[in-house]
Design an enzyme around this catalytic site. Structure first.
Site, short mmCIF file in Angstrom:
data_model
loop_
_atom_site.label_atom_id
_atom_site.label_comp_id
_atom_site.label_asym_id
_atom_site.label_seq_id
_atom_site.Cartn_x
_atom_site.Cartn_y
_atom_site.Cartn_z
N ARG A 1 0.85 -1.20 0.00
CA ARG A 1 0.00 0.00 0.00
C ARG A 1 0.88 1.25 0.00
O ARG A 1 0.55 2.27 -0.62
CB ARG A 1 -0.95 0.00 1.20
CG ARG A 1 -0.24 0.04 2.54
CD ARG A 1 -1.20 0.23 3.69
NE ARG A 1 -0.53 0.12 4.97
CZ ARG A 1 -0.75 0.90 6.01
NH1 ARG A 1 -1.62 1.89 5.91
NH2 ARG A 1 -0.10 0.72 7.15
N GLU B 1 -17.98 5.08 -1.06
CA GLU B 1 -17.16 4.38 -2.06
C GLU B 1 -17.87 4.20 -3.40
O GLU B 1 -17.26 4.34 -4.47
CB GLU B 1 -16.73 3.01 -1.52
CG GLU B 1 -15.76 3.08 -0.35
CD GLU B 1 -16.44 3.32 0.99
OE1 GLU B 1 -15.72 3.47 2.00
OE2 GLU B 1 -17.70 3.33 1.03
N PHE C 1 -14.21 -2.53 0.45
CA PHE C 1 -15.13 -1.51 -0.03
C PHE C 1 -15.09 -1.39 -1.56
O PHE C 1 -16.12 -1.17 -2.19
CB PHE C 1 -14.81 -0.17 0.62
CG PHE C 1 -14.76 -0.23 2.11
CD1 PHE C 1 -15.63 -1.03 2.83
CD2 PHE C 1 -13.83 0.52 2.82
CE1 PHE C 1 -15.58 -1.09 4.22
CE2 PHE C 1 -13.77 0.47 4.20
CZ PHE C 1 -14.65 -0.34 4.91
N HIS D 1 -5.34 -3.04 1.88
CA HIS D 1 -5.82 -3.75 3.07
C HIS D 1 -6.63 -5.00 2.70
O HIS D 1 -7.72 -5.25 3.22
CB HIS D 1 -6.67 -2.83 3.95
CG HIS D 1 -5.87 -1.72 4.58
ND1 HIS D 1 -5.27 -0.72 3.82
CD2 HIS D 1 -5.57 -1.46 5.87
CE1 HIS D 1 -4.64 0.11 4.64
NE2 HIS D 1 -4.79 -0.31 5.88
N ASP E 1 -8.09 -5.66 12.31
CA ASP E 1 -9.36 -5.11 11.83
C ASP E 1 -10.44 -6.18 11.70
O ASP E 1 -11.62 -5.88 11.61
CB ASP E 1 -9.17 -4.42 10.47
CG ASP E 1 -8.48 -3.07 10.62
OD1 ASP E 1 -8.15 -2.70 11.76
OD2 ASP E 1 -8.25 -2.41 9.61
N ARG F 1 -1.62 -4.43 3.68
CA ARG F 1 -1.32 -3.57 4.83
C ARG F 1 0.02 -3.94 5.47
O ARG F 1 0.75 -3.08 5.97
CB ARG F 1 -2.43 -3.70 5.87
CG ARG F 1 -2.20 -2.92 7.14
CD ARG F 1 -3.26 -3.28 8.18
NE ARG F 1 -3.28 -2.36 9.31
CZ ARG F 1 -4.08 -2.50 10.36
NH1 ARG F 1 -4.93 -3.51 10.42
NH2 ARG F 1 -4.03 -1.62 11.35
#
Length: 313
Positions: free
Chosen positions: A10, A58, A83, A109, A117, A167
């Site tokens: 990322r 999004e 998303f 991610h 998460d 991530r």
């Protein structure tokens, strides 16, 4: 690989956008209130006039990106994989895929390595979803060097692209000075004779590490970095499978609909050989440290080594 440089892809995405921005002024970057996490904040700082934050919306961001693409500009739409591929699937399909617009999706991610998460954010279905959209190119780079090359290649090609970034900081296994990247062309990372390991994303590093351990046991494993899931490099798969006679696919994604299924489809039609798919086995993830979760789900060097031995047995 403790002494090897580690970078999250990322981060590579954000840095690559800044580098491209210095060379080209015909593209914009969009984000959905996650610029710090997706690393597109770097582009915002360098080129604020070409950055648009759509907020926590999004699907609307995808629509905006599509609209911008109709004006002749390239649009990079950025958010978490859950998303981008999940929440905005309809808009990606109908607003980007159907008209085949020049939008590049930077999905960060992804996978179990999102860690703490938890299951709601650990998207293990995105490759499967994006593969189904006609004309969509799907790229899953393995390290910093490959990720930056992928962003550049995505910009240079015409049409929609889905890029999957992680991530977790991962070892850099490619040499920036000699690395060559071509969409749709897998890379032979290590030659072998007993089994073929086809991997993507951070599982390339795990596969290389496993191949070293297997070599100490007298098992010669060939490792292929299949950075492009669609279009798939059928030639490198068939050539390797004919040589080794067995194939293990390795991905930080569900075993349903991802790299494994793509490889199986090719082999079933053109060169049937025993295949084992290593990935997330039709379960949701859970919250915890990324490295611990990867180990629990068998998505590390130890897991790859064990899967090879099971396949050979």
């Amino acid at each position: 690989m403790a002494d090897v440089k580690k970078v999250a892809t990322r981060q590579s995405y954000g840095e690559a956008l800044v580098e491209l921005g210095a060379e080209h002024d015909d593209f914009v970057v969009l984000d959905a209130d996650l610029a710090a996490a997706t690393q597109t904040g770097k582009f915002k700082a360098a080129y604020p006039d070409r950055f648009f934050d759509a907020g926590i919306a999004e699907s609307n961001m995808v629509g905006i990106a599509a609209g911008i693409a109709t004006t002749g500009r390239v649009a990079f739409a950025s958010t978490f994989a859950m998303f981008a591929a999940g929440r905005a699937f309809e808009q990606v399909r109908n607003s980007i895929g159907y008209p085949h617009l020049n939008v590049k999706i930077g999905a960060t991610h992804a996978g179990i390595s999102v860690g703490e998460d938890g299951a709601t954010h650990q998207c293990n279905e995105d490759i499967a979803l994006m593969r189904t959209i006609p004309g969509m190119t799907v790229i899953v780079p393995c390290d910093d060097v490959e990720a930056k090359a992928a962003v550049r290649a995505a910009y240079e090609m015409e049409g929609p692209v889905y890029m999957r970034f992680g991530r977790l900081a991962v070892p850099v296994v490619n040499d920036a000075d000699s690395f060559e990247f071509e969409i749709g062309k897998g890379i032979l990372m290590r030659e072998g004779a007993d089994v073929t390991i086809v991997a993507c994303g951070l599982m390339v590093q795990a596969s290389l590490e496993a191949a070293e351990a297997l070599a100490a046991k007298g098992i010669s494993a060939e490792v292929i970095d299949m950075h492009t899931i669609k279009p798939l490099d059928e030639d490198i798969i068939l050539e390797s499978a004919k040589k080794t006679g067995r194939v293990l696919t390795v991905e930080e994604h569900s075993v349903i609909g991802g790299l494994g299924d793509a490889v199986c489809a090719v082999l079933a039609e053109k060169n049937p050989v025993p295949v084992k798919k290593l990935g997330v086995n039709d379960v949701f993830g859970e919250s915890g440290p990324a490295v611990d979760l990867l180990h629990k789900y068998g998505l590390d060097a130890e897991g790859v080594e064990r899967a090879v031995e099971e396949l050979l047995a």
